[in-house]
Design a protein around this motif. Sequence first.
Motif, PDB file in Angstrom:
ATOM      1  N   HIS A  40       0.849   4.869   1.432  1.00  0.00           N
ATOM      2  CA  HIS A  40       0.169   5.722   2.396  1.00  0.00           C
ATOM      3  C   HIS A  40       0.177   7.142   1.847  1.00  0.00           C
ATOM      4  O   HIS A  40       1.176   7.600   1.291  1.00  0.00           O
ATOM      5  CB  HIS A  40       0.863   5.638   3.755  1.00  0.00           C
ATOM      6  CG  HIS A  40       0.575   4.342   4.438  1.00  0.00           C
ATOM      7  ND1 HIS A  40      -0.257   4.228   5.506  1.00  0.00           N
ATOM      8  CD2 HIS A  40       0.991   3.084   4.161  1.00  0.00           C
ATOM      9  CE1 HIS A  40      -0.341   2.965   5.877  1.00  0.00           C
ATOM     10  NE2 HIS A  40       0.418   2.246   5.078  1.00  0.00           N
TER      11      HIS A  40
ATOM     12  N   TYR B 275      -8.349   3.127   1.459  1.00  0.00           N
ATOM     13  CA  TYR B 275      -8.590   3.526   2.847  1.00  0.00           C
ATOM     14  C   TYR B 275      -8.540   5.042   2.824  1.00  0.00           C
ATOM     15  O   TYR B 275      -7.467   5.638   2.917  1.00  0.00           O
ATOM     16  CB  TYR B 275      -7.493   2.946   3.724  1.00  0.00           C
ATOM     17  CG  TYR B 275      -7.783   2.889   5.201  1.00  0.00           C
ATOM     18  CD1 TYR B 275      -8.503   3.878   5.851  1.00  0.00           C
ATOM     19  CD2 TYR B 275      -7.295   1.838   5.963  1.00  0.00           C
ATOM     20  CE1 TYR B 275      -8.739   3.810   7.205  1.00  0.00           C
ATOM     21  CE2 TYR B 275      -7.524   1.763   7.320  1.00  0.00           C
ATOM     22  CZ  TYR B 275      -8.247   2.750   7.936  1.00  0.00           C
ATOM     23  OH  TYR B 275      -8.481   2.690   9.278  1.00  0.00           O
TER      24      TYR B 275
ATOM     25  N   SER C 143      -2.489  -0.768   6.961  1.00  0.00           N
ATOM     26  CA  SER C 143      -3.767  -0.891   6.262  1.00  0.00           C
ATOM     27  C   SER C 143      -4.187  -2.355   6.200  1.00  0.00           C
ATOM     28  O   SER C 143      -5.364  -2.678   6.167  1.00  0.00           O
ATOM     29  CB  SER C 143      -3.661  -0.339   4.845  1.00  0.00           C
ATOM     30  OG  SER C 143      -3.429   1.042   4.883  1.00  0.00           O
TER      31      SER C 143
ATOM     32  N   LEU D 182     -14.681   1.664   3.382  1.00  0.00           N
ATOM     33  CA  LEU D 182     -13.505   0.926   2.937  1.00  0.00           C
ATOM     34  C   LEU D 182     -13.887   0.028   1.768  1.00  0.00           C
ATOM     35  O   LEU D 182     -14.929  -0.634   1.797  1.00  0.00           O
ATOM     36  CB  LEU D 182     -12.927   0.071   4.073  1.00  0.00           C
ATOM     37  CG  LEU D 182     -12.462   0.820   5.316  1.00  0.00           C
ATOM     38  CD1 LEU D 182     -12.024  -0.161   6.393  1.00  0.00           C
ATOM     39  CD2 LEU D 182     -11.345   1.784   4.975  1.00  0.00           C
TER      40      LEU D 182
ATOM     41  N   TRP E 282       0.843  -1.194   0.000  1.00  0.00           N
ATOM     42  CA  TRP E 282       0.000   0.000   0.000  1.00  0.00           C
ATOM     43  C   TRP E 282       0.874   1.237   0.000  1.00  0.00           C
ATOM     44  O   TRP E 282       1.957   1.239   0.614  1.00  0.00           O
ATOM     45  CB  TRP E 282      -0.886   0.061   1.260  1.00  0.00           C
ATOM     46  CG  TRP E 282      -1.997  -0.918   1.258  1.00  0.00           C
ATOM     47  CD1 TRP E 282      -3.278  -0.720   0.839  1.00  0.00           C
ATOM     48  CD2 TRP E 282      -1.941  -2.267   1.706  1.00  0.00           C
ATOM     49  NE1 TRP E 282      -4.019  -1.860   1.001  1.00  0.00           N
ATOM     50  CE2 TRP E 282      -3.218  -2.831   1.531  1.00  0.00           C
ATOM     51  CE3 TRP E 282      -0.924  -3.075   2.235  1.00  0.00           C
ATOM     52  CZ2 TRP E 282      -3.518  -4.143   1.866  1.00  0.00           C
ATOM     53  CZ3 TRP E 282      -1.220  -4.383   2.571  1.00  0.00           C
ATOM     54  CH2 TRP E 282      -2.510  -4.902   2.384  1.00  0.00           C
TER      55      TRP E 282
ATOM     56  N   ASN F  52      -6.851  -4.245   8.642  1.00  0.00           N
ATOM     57  CA  ASN F  52      -8.297  -4.087   8.475  1.00  0.00           C
ATOM     58  C   ASN F  52      -8.919  -5.275   7.732  1.00  0.00           C
ATOM     59  O   ASN F  52     -10.138  -5.363   7.631  1.00  0.00           O
ATOM     60  CB  ASN F  52      -8.630  -2.786   7.753  1.00  0.00           C
ATOM     61  CG  ASN F  52      -8.490  -1.604   8.664  1.00  0.00           C
ATOM     62  OD1 ASN F  52      -7.402  -1.070   8.818  1.00  0.00           O
ATOM     63  ND2 ASN F  52      -9.580  -1.206   9.303  1.00  0.00           N
TER      64      ASN F  52
END
Length: 191
Positions: free
Chosen positions: A19, A182, A108, A171, A17, A111
């Motif tokens: 950010h 996200y 992330s 989400l 991911w 989740n």
Amino acid sequence: MDGLMSTFADPPRQVAWRHKDLREGFEVVFIEPRWTVEGATTAVEDGAAFAVQYAIDLTPDWVTRGARVASFGREVQLLADGDGRWLVDGVAVPSLDGVFDVDLESSSFTNAFPVHRLALAVGETADAPAAWVRRDTLAVERLEQRYTRLPDDADGRSRFDYWSPDLSCELLYDEFGLVLDYPGIAERAAV
């Protein structure tokens, strides 16, 4: 599929991911076939750099059984019995009773745990408190969270309304049950 939650495909061996907004940086995760997840996040938030490295052990139904989280010489170890009781660095933490997931402030990926574990049908809501590990101090505290399964988007991707005391957002998840978007925090960079 807007009825019962579809079964997610087996997760890929690695995922990343980017950010963005709240912080700038990356998270990279490696998933072992025997349900060990290793990952790291490096980022800058509010002008301060941080790096968090972790290893999380999961059951096949995505219940956290243990986690080791480290950052610049500090480390915390969490052990869960699978029935909602936790040890943090070998000490029982009653405030975490009833928790089945670990959630890392820097991640992330975490989740995905309650989404897989709960397998909510469209319209269902469930509380999913977590053992939340702060990125700066590695302190562990209980984080109240709630997930509501929304109808899939036009491309058939799973959507959830997420709520915690400090954040509420929608989400979006992929076919593996991993966060794609996200809002204000991260977006998927690679699978």
